[in-house]
Design a protein around this motif. Sequence first.
Motif, PDB file in Angstrom:
ATOM      1  N   MET A   1       0.833  -1.206   0.000  1.00  0.00           N
ATOM      2  CA  MET A   1       0.000   0.000   0.000  1.00  0.00           C
ATOM      3  C   MET A   1       0.869   1.258   0.000  1.00  0.00           C
ATOM      4  SD  MET A   1      -3.123  -1.027  -0.185  1.00  0.00           S
ATOM      5  CE  MET A   1      -4.239   0.190   0.498  1.00  0.00           C
ATOM      6  N   ALA A   2       1.977   1.228   0.730  1.00  0.00           N
ATOM      7  CA  ALA A   2       2.893   2.373   0.747  1.00  0.00           C
ATOM      8  C   ALA A   2       3.506   2.588  -0.632  1.00  0.00           C
ATOM      9  CB  ALA A   2       3.982   2.165   1.793  1.00  0.00           C
ATOM     10  N   THR A   3       3.841   1.506  -1.330  1.00  0.00           N
ATOM     11  CA  THR A   3       4.384   1.613  -2.686  1.00  0.00           C
ATOM     12  C   THR A   3       3.346   2.205  -3.628  1.00  0.00           C
ATOM     13  OG1 THR A   3       5.883  -0.242  -2.333  1.00  0.00           O
ATOM     14  CG2 THR A   3       5.351   0.304  -4.620  1.00  0.00           C
ATOM     15  N   LEU A   4       2.103   1.738  -3.535  1.00  0.00           N
ATOM     16  CA  LEU A   4       1.038   2.286  -4.369  1.00  0.00           C
ATOM     17  C   LEU A   4       0.819   3.773  -4.062  1.00  0.00           C
ATOM     18  CD1 LEU A   4      -1.495  -0.678  -4.214  1.00  0.00           C
ATOM     19  CD2 LEU A   4      -0.018  -0.041  -6.135  1.00  0.00           C
ATOM     20  N   GLY A   5       0.889   4.135  -2.781  1.00  0.00           N
ATOM     21  CA  GLY A   5       0.762   5.548  -2.398  1.00  0.00           C
ATOM     22  C   GLY A   5       1.870   6.396  -2.994  1.00  0.00           C
ATOM     23  N   ALA A   6       3.096   5.864  -3.002  1.00  0.00           N
ATOM     24  CA  ALA A   6       4.226   6.598  -3.579  1.00  0.00           C
ATOM     25  C   ALA A   6       4.036   6.779  -5.085  1.00  0.00           C
ATOM     26  CB  ALA A   6       5.529   5.860  -3.293  1.00  0.00           C
ATOM     27  N   ILE A   7       3.502   5.772  -5.751  1.00  0.00           N
ATOM     28  CA  ILE A   7       3.234   5.888  -7.192  1.00  0.00           C
ATOM     29  C   ILE A   7       2.200   6.978  -7.443  1.00  0.00           C
ATOM     30  CG2 ILE A   7       2.219   4.707  -9.180  1.00  0.00           C
ATOM     31  CD1 ILE A   7       3.531   2.106  -8.029  1.00  0.00           C
ATOM     32  N   VAL A   8       1.129   6.995  -6.671  1.00  0.00           N
ATOM     33  CA  VAL A   8       0.090   8.017  -6.842  1.00  0.00           C
ATOM     34  C   VAL A   8       0.682   9.414  -6.658  1.00  0.00           C
ATOM     35  CG1 VAL A   8      -2.026   8.974  -5.823  1.00  0.00           C
ATOM     36  CG2 VAL A   8      -1.845   6.508  -6.249  1.00  0.00           C
ATOM     37  N   ARG A   9       1.564   9.579  -5.673  1.00  0.00           N
ATOM     38  CA  ARG A   9       2.157  10.892  -5.407  1.00  0.00           C
ATOM     39  C   ARG A   9       3.048  11.393  -6.542  1.00  0.00           C
ATOM     40  NH1 ARG A   9       2.759   8.648  -0.321  1.00  0.00           N
ATOM     41  NH2 ARG A   9       4.981   8.320  -0.674  1.00  0.00           N
ATOM     42  N   ASP A  10       3.433  10.517  -7.478  1.00  0.00           N
ATOM     43  CA  ASP A  10       4.236  10.944  -8.624  1.00  0.00           C
ATOM     44  C   ASP A  10       3.407  11.679  -9.676  1.00  0.00           C
ATOM     45  OD1 ASP A  10       6.674  10.036  -7.715  1.00  0.00           O
ATOM     46  OD2 ASP A  10       6.559   8.121  -8.776  1.00  0.00           O
ATOM     47  N   PHE A  11       2.096  11.724  -9.504  1.00  0.00           N
ATOM     48  CA  PHE A  11       1.206  12.319 -10.487  1.00  0.00           C
ATOM     49  C   PHE A  11       0.302  13.357  -9.831  1.00  0.00           C
ATOM     50  CE2 PHE A  11       2.451   8.181 -11.973  1.00  0.00           C
ATOM     51  CZ  PHE A  11       2.777   8.420 -13.297  1.00  0.00           C
ATOM     52  N   HIS A  12      -0.256  14.217 -10.645  1.00  0.00           N
ATOM     53  CA  HIS A  12      -1.205  15.217 -10.157  1.00  0.00           C
ATOM     54  C   HIS A  12      -2.631  14.683 -10.170  1.00  0.00           C
ATOM     55  CE1 HIS A  12       2.240  17.729 -11.560  1.00  0.00           C
ATOM     56  NE2 HIS A  12       2.017  18.262 -10.367  1.00  0.00           N
ATOM     57  N   ILE A  13      -2.969  13.918 -11.205  1.00  0.00           N
ATOM     58  CA  ILE A  13      -4.301  13.328 -11.357  1.00  0.00           C
ATOM     59  C   ILE A  13      -4.113  11.854 -11.667  1.00  0.00           C
ATOM     60  CG2 ILE A  13      -6.433  13.294 -12.713  1.00  0.00           C
ATOM     61  CD1 ILE A  13      -5.856  16.276 -13.353  1.00  0.00           C
ATOM     62  N   VAL A  14      -4.831  10.983 -10.942  1.00  0.00           N
ATOM     63  CA  VAL A  14      -4.703   9.544 -11.160  1.00  0.00           C
ATOM     64  C   VAL A  14      -6.095   8.919 -11.214  1.00  0.00           C
ATOM     65  CG1 VAL A  14      -3.788   7.376 -10.274  1.00  0.00           C
ATOM     66  CG2 VAL A  14      -2.520   9.493  -9.896  1.00  0.00           C
ATOM     67  N   ALA A  15      -6.340   8.133 -12.250  1.00  0.00           N
ATOM     68  CA  ALA A  15      -7.553   7.333 -12.343  1.00  0.00           C
ATOM     69  C   ALA A  15      -7.169   5.906 -11.939  1.00  0.00           C
ATOM     70  CB  ALA A  15      -8.112   7.346 -13.760  1.00  0.00           C
TER      71      ALA A  15
END
Length: 77
Positions: free
Chosen positions: A28-42
Motif C-alpha cells: 500500500m505504501a508503494t502504491l501511495g508513492a506511485i500516486v504521489r508521482d502524479f497530479h491526477i490519477v484514475a
Amino acid sequence: MQGGPAIRIASFNVQVFGDEKAKYPGLMATLGAIVRDFHIVAIQEIRTQDEYFIDNFLRNYVNQQGRYYDRVVGPRL
C-alpha cells in the motif's frame, strides 16, 4: 513547449485493489508513492465493499507527504 509546469496524469489498473491488498502495508505504501508521482490519477479495478477504502488509502498512504489528494469515485459497474 512553452508555458507553465506540466500536469502529470495517470491511469492505473491496480488489479483487484481492495481488502486483500490492504493487508500488506508495504504494498500500500508503494502504491501511495506511485500516486504521489502524479497530479491526477484514475485508479481502475477497485473491488471492495468498504465505502471508506479509498478515503483510508489517501489518508494513510498518499496524503502523508504534505500534499493533499482528494477523490471522486464512480458508480460500480
